[in-house]
Design a protein around this motif. Structure first.
Motif, short mmCIF file in Angstrom:
data_model
loop_
_atom_site.label_atom_id
_atom_site.label_comp_id
_atom_site.label_asym_id
_atom_site.label_seq_id
_atom_site.Cartn_x
_atom_site.Cartn_y
_atom_site.Cartn_z
N ILE A 1 72.73 58.43 4.78
CA ILE A 1 73.68 58.31 4.35
C ILE A 1 74.79 59.34 4.66
N GLU A 2 76.00 59.10 5.19
CA GLU A 2 76.93 60.05 5.51
C GLU A 2 77.81 60.47 4.33
N HIS A 3 77.55 61.55 3.79
CA HIS A 3 78.27 61.82 2.55
C HIS A 3 79.71 62.20 2.58
N LYS A 4 79.92 62.87 3.93
CA LYS A 4 81.53 63.36 4.19
C LYS A 4 82.13 61.92 4.39
N GLY B 1 81.30 58.93 3.50
CA GLY B 1 81.32 57.88 2.40
C GLY B 1 80.61 56.49 3.03
N GLU C 1 75.57 55.50 -4.28
CA GLU C 1 75.12 56.50 -3.40
C GLU C 1 73.61 56.85 -3.94
N TYR C 2 73.57 57.13 -5.18
CA TYR C 2 72.35 57.15 -5.79
C TYR C 2 71.23 56.24 -5.76
#
Length: 475
Positions: free
Chosen positions: A398-401, A403, A382-383
């Motif tokens: 990026i869809e963090h929720k 993933g 992700e980073y």
């Protein structure tokens, strides 16, 4: 007792050595004549011709012919006679009974004989004796101040530094080179000035004093009207300094200039290999992939094998392939002093992999990215993806929720400024090439046609210009 006569092979071998020594002596005498003509006519082309023809003669250079030339040129009463003969005392057992009565030679002849002794000792790898002789040579060099000595003096400084480098003591020579640079700048001596700058840069790079090298480049102005070999070395060192300081665009231009200025001779093959290796790494660090034809050059193919493996790993974005290349060719990369630059390419490998993934998938989970790029965790993936988006490597979100990474639609490249910037870069390169070609042109010494026709040596000069105009400078 029966005496054993020497075999036919031994006799023939001695005769061949005598003939070779005699031919070498004749060529050395011709070199001295050309050096004298260069001083009399104030034309450096004669000295440059000597340097070009001296390269193949170095293999045949022997102490006997060199001593004979010295004794027929330098009188015994001169101080330099003892220095020249003493440096070759252990290499020739023959005794010369002739007593030559010769006048004091010109400074050009004197320094050229010192240069020949330097070359002989260097090729014999007798660096301790060469170091002692260089100390006396520098003293002799300080006694003269004539512009006809510039090219010879620049070569002498090169071998003075070379002995220090062979003895792994390049720091102690810096004060002498700095003094030579200051004196040459005041005298407008471009050849020694350029040689001193390049040698100082090499000294700083060998000891990893990058800041001092950068300060030297910033505070000095390199003269462009010097031989191509010195210009090529300067731009190579400048490209390496700028690469270490992350100025890849300027380093790329300097590396291209170094390759273009490199003499196309076998003696310059090692430099061409080093410059090409650095240029390949600079291209990879800027995100470009070198052309495959670069690695297929017969003269460079074998030496570029490690860099081909690294290029393949960067192009495919495969970390495993990149690590295998480092493991297999790490020793070769360290020998080329390029290992630390190759380590910087790890991020480029990851960025290339992410770019390929973004072009192949509209949506992909961070877990799959972690597996494909062989990363440690999803957090690292992700980073890295976020960093690639910020740097403009990929156009995605990026869809963090949930993933996963979602790629946006590709924009038309012609709607951006990329084509304009590339076109501007090519125009600047062509303009610089045209300016260099114009400056490299040679003109008659006089524009008055009446004086040219009255010159006795005009036809000779014209023939020599046609003959040597296409030849490269000595490297």
């Amino acid at each position: 007792m029966e005496t054993t006569e020497p075999s036919i092979d031994v006799v023939e071998s001695k005769q061949c050595l005598q003939i070779s020594s005699r031919l070498t002596f004749i060529e050395l005498r011709e070199f001295l004549t050309l050096v004298e003509q260069s001083a009399v006519k104030y034309d450096p082309r004669y000295v440059l011709k000597v340097f070009r023809e001296l390269t193949p003669l170095r293999r045949e250079l022997d102490a006997g012919s060199l001593l004979k030339v010295i004794k027929q040129t330098v009188p015994e009463s001169q101080t330099h006679y003892g220095n020249l003969v003493g440096a070759l005392a252990d290499y020739d057992d023959a005794v010369m009974d002739e007593d030559f009565s010769v006048p004091t030679p010109r400074p050009d002849i004197d320094l050229f004989l010192h240069l020949l002794v330097q070359i002989f000792l260097h090729d014999k790898k007798d660096f301790n004796r060469l170091e002692l002789f260089n100390q006396k040579t520098v003293i002799a060099l300080a006694q003269y101040n004539e512009r006809t000595l510039d090219h010879i003096a620049a070569k002498i400084w090169f071998y003075v530094f070379r002995s220090k480098e062979a003895l792994k003591d390049t720091v102690s020579i810096r004060p002498a080179l700095q003094t030579a640079l200051r004196t040459a700048t005041l005298r407008h001596d471009n050849e020694i000035r350029a040689a001193a700058i390049t040698l100082l840069l090499r000294s700083y790079l060998l000891s990893n004093d990058i800041n001092q090298a950068y300060n030297l480049v910033e505070k000095t102005e390199f003269p462009e009207q010097v031989t191509n070999s010195v210009v090529a070395r300067y731009y190579y060192y400048l490209a390496r300094i700028q690469t270490i300081q992350l100025d890849y665009s300027s380093a790329n231009e300097c590396a291209i200039t170094a390759i273009r200025k490199c003499p196309q001779t076998k003696s310059a093959l090692g430099f061409l290999q080093a410059a090409t290796k650095l240029h390949i790494l600079i291209q990879l660090l800027t995100g470009e992939i070198p052309e495959l034809s670069t690695f297929r050059d017969l003269a460079l193919e074998k030496s570029l094998t490690p860099y081909l493996a690294v290029t393949r790993a960067v192009r495919l974005g495969d970390l495993n392939l990149f690590n295998d290349a480092l493991t297999k060719y790490g020793a070769s990369l360290k020998k080329d002093t390029n290992y630390n630059l190759v380590l910087r390419l790890r991020q480029n490998v990851i960025k290339t992999g992410i770019r390929i993934i973004s072009l192949s998938y509209k949506k992909i989970s961070l877990k799959d990215i972690c597996i494909k790029l062989h990363l440690d965790s999803e957090l690292s993936a992700e980073y890295i993806v976020a960093k690639a988006i910020k740097d403009g490597v990929i156009d995605a979100t990026i869809e963090h929720k949930d993933g996963y990474m979602k790629s946006n639609e590709m924009l038309d490249v012609y709607s951006t400024r990329a084509p304009q910037e590339e076109f501007d870069r090519r125009i600047k390169f062509c303009m610089a090439l045209n300016n260099d070609s114009v400056r490299a042109m040679r003109y008659p010494l006089s524009t008055n046609r009446g004086e040219i026709k009255a010159d006795v040596d005009f036809k000779e000069r014209e023939q020599e210009i046609l003959q040597y105009l296409q030849e490269d400078d000595f490297f």
